[in-house]
Design an enzyme around this catalytic site. Sequence first.
Site, PDB file in Angstrom:
ATOM      1  N   HIS A 217       0.881  -1.175   0.000  1.00 22.90           N
ATOM      2  CA  HIS A 217       0.000   0.000   0.000  1.00 22.90           C
ATOM      3  C   HIS A 217       0.914   1.220   0.000  1.00 22.90           C
ATOM      4  O   HIS A 217       1.541   1.522   0.996  1.00 22.90           O
ATOM      5  CB  HIS A 217      -0.892  -0.041   1.245  1.00 22.90           C
ATOM      6  N   HIS A 219       2.002   5.287  -1.033  1.00 24.05           N
ATOM      7  CA  HIS A 219       1.573   6.658  -1.257  1.00 24.05           C
ATOM      8  C   HIS A 219       2.625   7.379  -2.096  1.00 24.05           C
ATOM      9  O   HIS A 219       3.797   7.007  -2.107  1.00 24.05           O
ATOM     10  CB  HIS A 219       1.371   7.384   0.078  1.00 24.05           C
ATOM     11  N   CYS A 250      -3.921  10.062   4.562  1.00 27.70           N
ATOM     12  CA  CYS A 250      -4.259   9.596   5.907  1.00 27.70           C
ATOM     13  C   CYS A 250      -4.507  10.804   6.792  1.00 27.70           C
ATOM     14  O   CYS A 250      -3.592  11.567   7.066  1.00 27.70           O
ATOM     15  CB  CYS A 250      -3.140   8.730   6.477  1.00 27.70           C
ATOM     16  N   ASN A 259      -2.513   8.599  -2.242  1.00 30.34           N
ATOM     17  CA  ASN A 259      -2.264   7.226  -2.678  1.00 30.34           C
ATOM     18  C   ASN A 259      -1.712   7.255  -4.094  1.00 30.34           C
ATOM     19  O   ASN A 259      -1.934   8.210  -4.842  1.00 30.34           O
ATOM     20  CB  ASN A 259      -3.587   6.446  -2.719  1.00 30.34           C
TER      21      ASN A 259
END
Length: 321
Positions: A217, A219, A250, A259
């Site tokens: 995941h 960014h 976030c 992201n």
Amino acid sequence: MSNSKTAKADIDVLVSEVGPRDGLQSVKRTMPTTAKLDWIAALADAGLREIEVGSFVSPKLLPQMADCADVVAGARPIDGLTVLALVPNLKGAERAFAAGVDKVTMPVSASRAHSKSNINMTPEQAVEQVAAVCRLRAERPDYRHIEVEAGVATAFGCTMEGAVSEDWVMQLAGMLVKAGADSVCLSDTTGYANPAQIKRMFKRLHAEIGDKCGGAHLHNTRGQGLANVVAALDAGVMTFDSSQGGLGGCPYAPGATGNIVTEDLVFLLESMGLRTGIDLDKLIGARSKVLAGLPGETLYGNVADAGLPKGFQYASGGRPA
Ligand code: ZN
């Protein structure tokens, strides 16, 4: 490395869309439920097989996610789609399971300060919640098919604590597998990661937990997003989270916006000869659904701006069906 039911033989890499969760939770306005479902349907029609449709957190904390059960119910009938939701704890998992999710993802922060501010638990308490969710799944036959993924947040650094110990991240991953998680992902929640670090840590993760090694995941906060994808591919990662139009970030890690962009990720993978099963024209078309639900919202991404190159070839040789 993903053991997701959606990682079928006709694709090489699973792109997991997190926009309706990670993206929308960082936008102050709330997208109406029908608009969320229109967007999710368009993403699925473009070929996305796994979508994180929302988060089962307190509506007081994130009013944008208050309709999560309705979104799950609306997305469930979509053929071939893994309906994924974020759950911070057992209470959230109870709601998610009852709503009919296929999969949950549970954030466990390696940084103690981030863990406290994000889910108000120590990392050890968060691991205990993962164990409790796995026990809940085992208790009921109708829950046993539900996949439980754990995501180590701030795995590559934290806006509050700075550097995060790699040894501790690996130890935490081992604890999560012991707790019953089907897979453990690593999240660059803060956009601190660099490609050398990504490659080193995913290789270590694989050595540590083998086939429980989950996705990345990432960014793009500091522009390293796609370089980090290539590094993760080198380390054998086959599942990537991304957000349409780069929506999201976030809210609990100040400054950690963005992201990686799904459209750019899919283009990168397909150009490199890796099949995603995703139709880029349809995917770019789905941006209109975000704007229909959130008029005037800023969307990012180079491929959507520049268009596909002349003579562009999908990895499969033809257009994804
Ligand atoms: Zn994120």
